[in-house]
Write a protein that holds these residues in place. Structure first.
Motif, mmCIF file in Angstrom:
data_model
loop_
_atom_site.group_PDB
_atom_site.id
_atom_site.type_symbol
_atom_site.label_atom_id
_atom_site.label_comp_id
_atom_site.label_asym_id
_atom_site.label_seq_id
_atom_site.Cartn_x
_atom_site.Cartn_y
_atom_site.Cartn_z
ATOM 1 N N ASP A 76 -7.813 -5.380 6.404
ATOM 2 C CA ASP A 76 -8.481 -5.343 5.109
ATOM 3 C C ASP A 76 -7.662 -4.548 4.090
ATOM 4 O O ASP A 76 -7.606 -4.926 2.909
ATOM 5 C CB ASP A 76 -9.875 -4.745 5.259
ATOM 6 C CG ASP A 76 -10.804 -5.626 6.085
ATOM 7 O OD1 ASP A 76 -10.462 -6.804 6.308
ATOM 8 O OD2 ASP A 76 -11.854 -5.128 6.535
ATOM 9 N N ARG A 77 -7.034 -3.477 4.536
ATOM 10 C CA ARG A 77 -6.216 -2.673 3.620
ATOM 11 C C ARG A 77 -4.970 -3.435 3.192
ATOM 12 O O ARG A 77 -4.536 -3.337 2.035
ATOM 13 C CB ARG A 77 -5.841 -1.349 4.274
ATOM 14 C CG ARG A 77 -7.023 -0.417 4.521
ATOM 15 C CD ARG A 77 -6.555 0.896 5.128
ATOM 16 N NE ARG A 77 -5.767 1.653 4.164
ATOM 17 C CZ ARG A 77 -4.949 2.658 4.495
ATOM 18 N NH1 ARG A 77 -4.786 2.977 5.782
ATOM 19 N NH2 ARG A 77 -4.272 3.306 3.574
ATOM 20 N N LEU A 78 -4.395 -4.206 4.095
ATOM 21 C CA LEU A 78 -3.250 -5.046 3.727
ATOM 22 C C LEU A 78 -3.667 -6.084 2.690
ATOM 23 O O LEU A 78 -2.957 -6.324 1.710
ATOM 24 C CB LEU A 78 -2.689 -5.737 4.962
ATOM 25 C CG LEU A 78 -1.741 -4.938 5.840
ATOM 26 C CD1 LEU A 78 -1.534 -5.649 7.174
ATOM 27 C CD2 LEU A 78 -0.401 -4.740 5.143
ATOM 28 N N ALA A 79 -4.826 -6.709 2.924
ATOM 29 C CA ALA A 79 -5.302 -7.727 2.000
ATOM 30 C C ALA A 79 -5.571 -7.143 0.612
ATOM 31 O O ALA A 79 -5.382 -7.818 -0.407
ATOM 32 C CB ALA A 79 -6.567 -8.385 2.544
ATOM 33 N N ALA A 80 -5.999 -5.876 0.575
ATOM 34 C CA ALA A 80 -6.296 -5.216 -0.701
ATOM 35 C C ALA A 80 -5.054 -4.623 -1.353
ATOM 36 O O ALA A 80 -5.133 -4.083 -2.460
ATOM 37 C CB ALA A 80 -7.350 -4.127 -0.485
ATOM 38 N N GLY A 81 -3.906 -4.694 -0.679
ATOM 39 C CA GLY A 81 -2.672 -4.137 -1.229
ATOM 40 C C GLY A 81 -2.590 -2.630 -1.147
ATOM 41 O O GLY A 81 -1.774 -2.012 -1.839
ATOM 42 N N GLU A 82 -3.416 -2.024 -0.279
ATOM 43 C CA GLU A 82 -3.424 -0.559 -0.178
ATOM 44 C C GLU A 82 -2.288 -0.044 0.706
ATOM 45 O O GLU A 82 -1.893 1.123 0.580
ATOM 46 C CB GLU A 82 -4.766 -0.092 0.390
ATOM 47 C CG GLU A 82 -5.953 -0.429 -0.510
ATOM 48 C CD GLU A 82 -7.277 -0.046 0.131
ATOM 49 O OE1 GLU A 82 -7.251 0.555 1.226
ATOM 50 O OE2 GLU A 82 -8.330 -0.342 -0.463
ATOM 51 N N VAL A 83 -1.795 -0.877 1.614
ATOM 52 C CA VAL A 83 -0.686 -0.495 2.481
ATOM 53 C C VAL A 83 0.289 -1.669 2.561
ATOM 54 O O VAL A 83 -0.031 -2.791 2.166
ATOM 55 C CB VAL A 83 -1.165 -0.121 3.906
ATOM 56 C CG1 VAL A 83 -2.027 1.126 3.895
ATOM 57 C CG2 VAL A 83 -1.918 -1.283 4.545
ATOM 58 N N THR A 84 1.469 -1.405 3.098
ATOM 59 C CA THR A 84 2.482 -2.442 3.250
ATOM 60 C C THR A 84 2.659 -2.793 4.719
ATOM 61 O O THR A 84 2.113 -2.132 5.610
ATOM 62 C CB THR A 84 3.829 -1.977 2.680
ATOM 63 O OG1 THR A 84 4.331 -0.905 3.497
ATOM 64 C CG2 THR A 84 3.675 -1.500 1.244
ATOM 65 N N GLY A 85 3.454 -3.823 4.973
ATOM 66 C CA GLY A 85 3.671 -4.282 6.335
ATOM 67 C C GLY A 85 4.401 -3.304 7.221
ATOM 68 O O GLY A 85 4.399 -3.457 8.445
#
Length: 230
Positions: free
Chosen positions: A89-98
């Motif tokens: 969910d955080r990846l989808a929200a752009g809060e963290v990177t790969g």
């Protein structure tokens, strides 16, 4: 096997690319899981392997593994599985990177998904086991109250449960004729369609066991082409 170059961010994960195989050796999809589920898990496992060469693949592996659950999360949610969902969910929200996840942690989170899938698709009864023993074990399981009068994929589950009970009893008594055996194969087909769509863990396990017992009872009565479900 070629010795691919290591991503410096994956240092310490394994001595070389071949060593990655040991880290993921226990990640094996359940034998009775549908193909779409095993495909998602197999891909996640290989992403973990190749994270040796590309660090971000470790995070992608966790997100891809969650596809195997089809959005049907166990309740209560185990801690590591909950962490995997939060990461997605955080990846989808752009809060963290790969690159946020270290490889060792990614392996543990992917393993949590494998374990959750294994609960949904428990091992089938041994085909060499005595049908009577397998059936008696199944009879000790209570019918899921929340699935009384419920149809899944057009399958009235309590009706199938009752039909299988009668047909297995006939097989144990040695009175299962070809017409009844065809009916047993129809029950197996109904359960094959319904089980993957059941989103409650115990119910999915119960009807998976019912399907496996029905198949065990039917397997010596191979249906003709006209009897096979279509």
């Amino acid at each position: 096997m070629p010795n691919f170059p290591m991503d410096p961010r994956s240092w310490g994960t394994a001595p070389d690319f071949e060593g990655m195989a040991e880290l993921i050796a226990d990640l094996v999809p359940p034998a009775d899981a549908p193909q779409r589920v095993t495909s998602a898990l197999d891909t996640a496992r290989e992403l973990l392997r190749y994270a040796y060469c590309r660090h971000e693949f470790a995070t992608v592996a966790v997100v891809h593994a969650l596809l195997a659950l089809d959005g049907r999360l166990p309740d209560p949610l185990p801690d590591e599985l909950a962490e995997a969902v939060r990461l997605r969910d955080r990846l989808a929200a752009g809060e963290v990177t790969g690159g946020v996840l270290m490889h060792a942690r990614a392996v543990r989170l992917v393993r949590a998904v494998f374990e959750a899938v294994a609960q949904r698709f428990p091992p089938a009864p041994p085909r060499t086991g005595a049908l009577r023993e397998v059936w008696q074990d199944f009879l000790a399981l209570p019918y899921p109250e929340s699935y009384r009068g419920v149809a899944v994929a057009g399958v009235e589950l309590i009706m199938v449960d009752s039909a299988v009970a009668g047909l297995v009893s006939r097989e144990l008594a040695g009175t299962l004729d070809p017409e009844a055996a065809a009916g047993l194969w129809w029950c197996v087909d109904d359960l094959d369609r319904a089980v993957p769509l059941i989103d409650e863990t115990y119910c999915a396990a119960y009807f998976t066991r019912l399907r496996d017992v029905a198949r065990l009872a039917a397997e010596r009565h191979l249906p003709t082409a006209s009897d096979r479900p279509r």
